[in-house]
Motif scaffolding. Structure first.
Motif, mmCIF file in Angstrom:
data_model
loop_
_atom_site.group_PDB
_atom_site.id
_atom_site.type_symbol
_atom_site.label_atom_id
_atom_site.label_comp_id
_atom_site.label_asym_id
_atom_site.label_seq_id
_atom_site.Cartn_x
_atom_site.Cartn_y
_atom_site.Cartn_z
ATOM 1 N N UNK A 134 -61.821 -12.598 58.562
ATOM 2 C CA UNK A 134 -61.975 -13.687 57.596
ATOM 3 C C UNK A 134 -62.353 -13.203 56.199
ATOM 4 N N UNK A 135 -62.953 -11.997 56.111
ATOM 5 C CA UNK A 135 -63.385 -11.463 54.824
ATOM 6 C C UNK A 135 -63.021 -9.982 54.718
ATOM 7 N N UNK A 136 -62.805 -9.532 53.511
ATOM 8 C CA UNK A 136 -62.568 -8.118 53.281
ATOM 9 C C UNK A 136 -63.836 -7.340 53.662
ATOM 10 N N UNK A 137 -63.711 -6.244 54.398
ATOM 11 C CA UNK A 137 -64.896 -5.566 54.946
ATOM 12 C C UNK A 137 -65.807 -4.905 53.908
ATOM 13 N N UNK A 138 -65.304 -4.637 52.715
ATOM 14 C CA UNK A 138 -66.177 -4.014 51.710
ATOM 15 C C UNK A 138 -66.449 -4.922 50.510
ATOM 16 N N UNK A 139 -65.424 -5.633 50.026
ATOM 17 C CA UNK A 139 -65.658 -6.529 48.881
ATOM 18 C C UNK A 139 -66.216 -7.869 49.325
ATOM 19 N N UNK A 140 -66.012 -8.200 50.617
ATOM 20 C CA UNK A 140 -66.476 -9.448 51.220
ATOM 21 C C UNK A 140 -65.799 -10.689 50.633
ATOM 22 N N UNK A 141 -64.696 -10.479 49.922
ATOM 23 C CA UNK A 141 -63.921 -11.620 49.441
ATOM 24 C C UNK A 141 -63.153 -12.235 50.598
ATOM 25 N N UNK A 142 -62.882 -13.531 50.497
ATOM 26 C CA UNK A 142 -62.186 -14.229 51.568
ATOM 27 C C UNK A 142 -60.752 -13.710 51.725
ATOM 28 N N UNK A 143 -60.343 -13.595 52.961
ATOM 29 C CA UNK A 143 -58.965 -13.220 53.290
ATOM 30 C C UNK A 143 -58.156 -14.518 53.354
ATOM 31 N N UNK A 144 -57.157 -14.657 52.480
ATOM 32 C CA UNK A 144 -56.488 -15.964 52.367
ATOM 33 C C UNK A 144 -54.978 -15.933 52.587
ATOM 34 N N UNK A 145 -54.339 -14.765 52.502
ATOM 35 C CA UNK A 145 -52.889 -14.693 52.717
ATOM 36 C C UNK A 145 -52.542 -13.487 53.573
ATOM 37 N N UNK A 146 -51.561 -13.654 54.450
ATOM 38 C CA UNK A 146 -51.009 -12.543 55.228
ATOM 39 C C UNK A 146 -49.559 -12.335 54.830
ATOM 40 N N UNK A 147 -49.146 -11.079 54.746
ATOM 41 C CA UNK A 147 -47.742 -10.738 54.514
ATOM 42 C C UNK A 147 -47.315 -9.748 55.585
ATOM 43 N N UNK A 148 -46.218 -10.074 56.263
ATOM 44 C CA UNK A 148 -45.640 -9.185 57.273
ATOM 45 C C UNK A 148 -44.218 -8.862 56.828
ATOM 46 N N UNK A 149 -43.866 -7.576 56.793
ATOM 47 C CA UNK A 149 -42.504 -7.166 56.452
ATOM 48 C C UNK A 149 -41.925 -6.403 57.639
ATOM 49 N N UNK A 150 -40.754 -6.829 58.095
ATOM 50 C CA UNK A 150 -40.101 -6.189 59.235
ATOM 51 C C UNK A 150 -39.231 -5.041 58.718
ATOM 52 N N UNK A 151 -39.633 -3.813 59.041
ATOM 53 C CA UNK A 151 -38.992 -2.637 58.459
ATOM 54 C C UNK A 151 -37.999 -1.940 59.381
ATOM 55 N N UNK A 152 -38.055 -2.188 60.682
ATOM 56 C CA UNK A 152 -37.140 -1.498 61.600
ATOM 57 C C UNK A 152 -35.709 -1.984 61.372
ATOM 58 N N UNK A 153 -34.812 -1.055 61.049
ATOM 59 C CA UNK A 153 -33.446 -1.428 60.674
ATOM 60 C C UNK A 153 -32.562 -1.733 61.874
ATOM 61 N N UNK A 154 -32.621 -0.894 62.878
ATOM 62 C CA UNK A 154 -31.757 -1.073 64.050
ATOM 63 C C UNK A 154 -32.455 -1.988 65.046
ATOM 64 N N UNK A 155 -32.280 -3.287 64.863
ATOM 65 C CA UNK A 155 -32.988 -4.248 65.710
ATOM 66 C C UNK A 155 -32.055 -5.367 66.140
#
Length: 208
Positions: A134-155
């Protein structure tokens, strides 16, 4: 300049996706296909050499996750480091501010050694329903967005490895986001943004 070289031009302004992002269920998310420009994506795949090598890092095999390996951010492949540098540029971050409506959104530019931005999963691997930190482990700022990028080409679709979005209780799949090479998934992080990965088929040798 680095953003223009790497990212598909049609994603230089995400304002046109505002309604789509904010109205998506079970929580706000957006899918951007062909996210990287073709030449840059092909370069990434060549450098990562997916399906032939496995990253060396921390491995996970428990009742809720299996055959998953991560590199902590102090030991990233150079290719992934290049992507992170791009995603923390203010041009792209301002794009995300406009999309999310979070005017004070800030990127993690410290390459935090506790976190990992590079995950690999091999055959029969899966990741159960969960909510991220829920929070960044060192800055303690709230975690508010996730980004997932699918990099495997042969799928191929029959390989599995899709991202699952669950209801607010984390016990019912509401949306399956298919693993498509060069696809980016953005979603709002809240205490109820349960997600996971469905099982990779045991008879395929590609790395997710």
């Amino acid at each position: 300049m680095i953003v223009k070289i790497m990212i598909n031009d049609k994603y230089s302004n995400l304002d046109k996706y505002l309604d789509k992002f904010r109205s998506s269920k079970p929580f706000p998310y957006l899918i951007l296909d062909n996210f990287f420009k073709k030449s840059f994506y092909n370069q990434l795949c060549t450098e990562l050499n997916h399906g032939k090598t496995k990253i060396i890092g921390k491995e996970f095999n428990t009742s809720v996750e299996k055959n998953k390996t991560i590199n902590l951010n102090n030991d990233l492949p150079k290719t992934i480091d290049k992507i992170l540098s791009m995603l923390t540029k203010d041009t792209w971050v301002q794009n995300l501010r406009n999309l999310s409506g979070i005017s004070d959104l800030k990127p993690d530019v410290g390459h935090n050694e506790v976190l990992s931005n590079f995950h690999e999963m091999s055959k029969s691997g899966f990741l159960g329903s969960h909510v991220d930190h829920s929070h960044h482990p060192t800055t303690h700022k709230k975690h508010v967005l996730n980004i997932i990028i699918y990099l495997s080409k042969e799928w191929e679709s029959q390989f599995g490895g899709n991202t699952l979005l669950f209801n607010k209780y984390g016990n019912k799949i509401e949306k399956l986001v298919e693993y498509v090479p060069n696809r980016l998934l953005i979603f709002l992080h809240t205490p109820y943004s349960f997600h996971g990965v469905d099982e990779l088929k045991p008879n395929q040798n590609q790395v997710r």
